[in-house]
Design a protein around this motif. Structure first.
Motif, short mmCIF file in Angstrom:
data_model
loop_
_atom_site.label_atom_id
_atom_site.label_comp_id
_atom_site.label_asym_id
_atom_site.label_seq_id
_atom_site.Cartn_x
_atom_site.Cartn_y
_atom_site.Cartn_z
N PRO A 16 0.51 -2.06 0.49
CA PRO A 16 0.29 0.22 -0.31
C PRO A 16 0.43 1.60 -0.31
O PRO A 16 0.43 2.23 -0.58
CB PRO A 16 -0.42 -0.24 1.48
N GLY A 17 1.75 1.41 0.68
CA GLY A 17 2.57 2.92 0.85
C GLY A 17 3.75 2.89 -0.38
O GLY A 17 3.44 3.68 -1.23
N ILE A 20 0.81 4.30 -2.73
CA ILE A 20 0.78 5.72 -2.30
C ILE A 20 1.73 6.73 -2.28
O ILE A 20 1.39 7.94 -3.79
CB ILE A 20 0.34 5.50 -1.00
N TYR A 21 3.23 6.06 -2.71
CA TYR A 21 4.16 6.50 -2.80
C TYR A 21 4.27 7.43 -4.53
O TYR A 21 5.17 8.52 -4.90
CB TYR A 21 5.15 5.72 -2.12
N ARG A 24 1.34 9.32 -5.25
CA ARG A 24 0.89 11.06 -5.07
C ARG A 24 1.89 11.26 -4.34
O ARG A 24 2.73 11.43 -3.08
CB ARG A 24 0.08 11.20 -2.92
N ARG A 28 4.81 12.16 -0.70
CA ARG A 28 6.65 11.27 -0.76
C ARG A 28 7.23 11.86 1.14
O ARG A 28 8.41 10.70 1.47
CB ARG A 28 7.12 11.25 -1.41
N PHE A 81 1.98 3.68 4.98
CA PHE A 81 0.73 3.42 4.56
C PHE A 81 -0.37 3.87 5.42
O PHE A 81 -1.54 5.06 5.37
CB PHE A 81 -0.38 2.12 4.35
N THR A 84 0.21 8.01 5.79
CA THR A 84 -1.03 8.59 4.18
C THR A 84 -1.88 8.02 3.62
O THR A 84 -2.74 8.98 2.76
CB THR A 84 0.25 8.37 3.46
N ALA A 85 -2.50 7.08 4.51
CA ALA A 85 -3.95 6.81 4.77
C ALA A 85 -4.95 7.73 4.48
O ALA A 85 -5.71 8.18 3.05
CB ALA A 85 -3.90 5.77 5.11
N PHE A 88 -5.15 10.43 1.44
CA PHE A 88 -4.02 9.85 0.21
C PHE A 88 -5.95 9.81 0.05
O PHE A 88 -6.54 9.79 -1.13
CB PHE A 88 -3.89 8.39 0.23
N PHE A 89 -6.68 8.43 0.79
CA PHE A 89 -8.34 8.67 0.35
C PHE A 89 -9.61 9.36 0.67
O PHE A 89 -10.38 9.15 0.06
CB PHE A 89 -8.67 7.10 1.65
N LYS A 91 -8.42 12.67 0.36
CA LYS A 91 -7.95 13.59 -0.46
C LYS A 91 -7.64 14.46 0.51
O LYS A 91 -8.32 15.99 0.01
CB LYS A 91 -9.67 14.40 -2.24
#
Length: 230
Positions: A16-17, A20-21, A24, A28, A81, A84-85, A88-89, A91
């Protein structure tokens, strides 16, 4: 290869990380910082092994060093993750703010010292197993941060919930590879001994608390806030 179940677990938790990296770029930097800050926790495996679980380690390093290569991969993947979850999810982006309430490096030192103190206190004084001690520590730190920064209360809670969902999903993926892994490797009979769809409750608690503190850490220490992406 499959006999090294902790290595497989750690690699799965890194996915997951990595995604996301990739998607987005703005997240980072926080991910890299959290990965570095999480590394010391990879050396604490001796607090969990073999009392809580007994996975197979590469080169049997846990019996020589007290931790393994897998621990370092796991904590970095988990921090990636969980930190940043939420943005990320949902927004959100991180925006620097001017808060004249101390220097970031001093806050980091405070958090590290608090971690050390509570780890020693919970382990040696209260005799609490670290599978409970670690979540208690993380939730206390989260509550402390949210008490100072009210704007981080909702991100902390939602970050914990999102991380729990991802954590549970990854555990279910792991069960597809090792159907009896939690029964054979985890000593849950010594603890709550309850599971949800085969995943020990302790793991879900750990997922929530690590998600909460990871969501809060970067904006608190480096004086940022979450703002909706328009």
């Amino acid at each position: 290869m499959l006999k090294y179940n902790f290595l497989i677990l750690s690699l799965i938790f890194s996915v997951p990380g990595i995604l996301i990296y990739f998607f987005r770029k703005d997240l980072r930097k926080p991910m890299r910082i959290l990965a570095i800050c999480s590394l010391p926790f990879g050396f604490t495996e001796f607090l969990f092994y073999p009392s809580y679980w007994e996975p197979v380690f590469l080169f049997d390093l846990v019996n020589y060093l007290g931790f393994g290569i897998e621990d370092l991969i796991f904590v970095m993947g988990l921090s990636a993750f969980t930190s940043t979850a939420y943005p990320f999810f949902l927004k959100r982006k991180l925006i620097a703010i001017n808060i004249k309430n101390g220097i970031s490096s001093l806050k980091i030192l405070f958090l590290v010292l608090a971690c050390c103190f509570f780890f020693v206190f919970l382990l040696d004084v209260w005799k609490i197993p670290m599978i409970y001690g670690a979540p208690i520590l993380m939730i206390l730190m989260s509550i402390g941060i949210m008490g100072i920064r009210n704007d981080l209360i909702l991100p902390g809670l939602l970050g914990g919930l999102l991380s729990t969902v991802i954590y549970a999903f990854l555990c279910l993926v792991l069960l597809l590879i090792y159907p009896d892994l939690f029964q054979l490797t985890w000593h849950t009979e010594k603890f709550i001994n309850r599971n949800i769809y085969g995943v020990p409750v302790e793991e879900l608690i750990y997922g929530f608390t690590s998600g909460s503190i990871a969501t809060l850490f970067y904006p608190f220490v480096f004086r940022h806030r979450y703002e909706k992406i328009i």
